[in-house]
Design a protein around this motif. Structure first.
Motif, PDB file in Angstrom:
ATOM      1  N   UNK A  18      -9.485   7.333  60.255  1.00 43.92           N
ATOM      2  CA  UNK A  18      -8.470   7.036  61.026  1.00 43.92           C
ATOM      3  C   UNK A  18      -8.253   6.922  62.477  1.00 43.92           C
ATOM      4  N   UNK A  19      -9.063   7.416  63.294  1.00 45.61           N
ATOM      5  CA  UNK A  19      -9.423   7.708  64.796  1.00 45.61           C
ATOM      6  C   UNK A  19      -9.806   6.049  65.180  1.00 45.61           C
ATOM      7  N   UNK A  20     -11.033   5.389  64.702  1.00 45.23           N
ATOM      8  CA  UNK A  20     -10.897   3.698  64.947  1.00 45.23           C
ATOM      9  C   UNK A  20      -9.568   3.511  64.202  1.00 45.23           C
ATOM     10  N   UNK A  21      -9.087   2.870  63.801  1.00 43.51           N
ATOM     11  CA  UNK A  21      -7.735   3.332  62.994  1.00 43.51           C
ATOM     12  C   UNK A  21      -6.591   2.741  63.685  1.00 43.51           C
ATOM     13  N   UNK A  22      -6.316   4.034  64.382  1.00 42.35           N
ATOM     14  CA  UNK A  22      -5.408   4.135  65.808  1.00 42.35           C
ATOM     15  C   UNK A  22      -6.259   3.365  66.734  1.00 42.35           C
ATOM     16  N   UNK A  23      -7.041   3.466  67.267  1.00 40.70           N
ATOM     17  CA  UNK A  23      -7.427   2.606  68.619  1.00 40.70           C
ATOM     18  C   UNK A  23      -7.730   0.999  68.372  1.00 40.70           C
ATOM     19  N   UNK A  97     -14.198   5.276  72.237  1.00 34.15           N
ATOM     20  CA  UNK A  97     -13.615   5.825  70.449  1.00 34.15           C
ATOM     21  C   UNK A  97     -14.812   4.380  69.836  1.00 34.15           C
ATOM     22  N   UNK A  98     -14.653   3.522  69.579  1.00 32.66           N
ATOM     23  CA  UNK A  98     -14.956   2.520  68.911  1.00 32.66           C
ATOM     24  C   UNK A  98     -16.213   3.036  68.291  1.00 32.66           C
ATOM     25  N   UNK A  99     -17.265   2.877  69.301  1.00 33.12           N
ATOM     26  CA  UNK A  99     -19.067   3.396  69.243  1.00 33.12           C
ATOM     27  C   UNK A  99     -18.477   4.807  68.378  1.00 33.12           C
TER      28      UNK A  99
END
Length: 210
Positions: A18-23, A97-99
């Motif tokens: 969810x985090x990587x998709x939102x970023x 956040x991507x890393x």
């Protein structure tokens, strides 16, 4: 415990996906993606939940070494509350956040297979022990950039944050900003090479086993 670990790994996998998709979705619109409320809340929830991994290691529920787990997980939680939450508007948020999220999606996918007693697919095993070569330095460099940008802002707006002043019942004083000035260089100069070397050793061993 296998069911508990499987549920934990699924929950974390969904969270970091969810985090990587939102970023990725918000990155074209703002460099300060951590200031987006939904991203900020999701990171706080799943990063804090990761603290359970220290307990997992302590209770031998997982084979991860306690010292390494404490450094990685504890350091990340401290970074969230000690830097990101004090200065959420940072351009380094996107690469950081991507890393983080990319690494966690790979890691929890691997852990999920292990907790289910299913062999990890070869491509996933290779990613688990190879992607960090790029993602780890990318994350560390982004953390350093965030600290560099945040420190003068924190010093100006909230110089006594997390500090304990005298007098008090325990006759003890603590200055958070002074602690950062002393500990941050040591953390990245000593901690990063130690963790990176450990991961390289793990990579060599796992690839030979495979």
């Amino acid at each position: 415990m296998g069911i508990y670990l499987a549920v934990y790994n699924v929950f974390q996998l969904i969270g970091w996906l969810t985090i990587v998709s939102l970023v990725i979705f918000y990155a074209p619109f703002t460099l300060e993606v951590y200031s987006v409320p939904i991203i900020r809340l999701t990171v706080i929830i799943f990063q804090n939940l990761m603290g359970l991994e220290i307990l997992h290691s302590l209770l031998r529920l997982t084979p991860s070494p306690l010292a390494t787990t404490f450094m990685q997980v504890g350091g990340r939680i401290c970074f969230v509350w000690g830097c990101m939450e004090l200065e959420p508007k940072a351009a380094a948020a996107t690469p950081l956040l991507l890393a983080w999220s990319s690494a966690e999606v790979i890691r929890y996918s691997h852990y999920l297979f292990a907790s289910l007693g299913t062999p990890t697919p070869k491509f996933m095993l290779w990613l688990r022990y190879s992607a960090f070569i790029v993602l780890c330095p990318m994350g560390i460099f982004s953390e350093i950039l965030w600290w560099y940008a945040a420190f003068p802002i924190i010093e100006k707006c909230c110089p006594r944050v997390y500090s304990i002043e005298m007098p008090n019942a325990y006759n003890f004083a603590f200055d958070y900003l002074i602690m950062l000035k002393i500990s941050l260089p040591l953390t990245y100069i000593i901690g990063f090479p130690y963790i990176y070397k450990y991961m390289l050793t793990q990579r060599t061993r796992k690839i030979k086993e495979d």
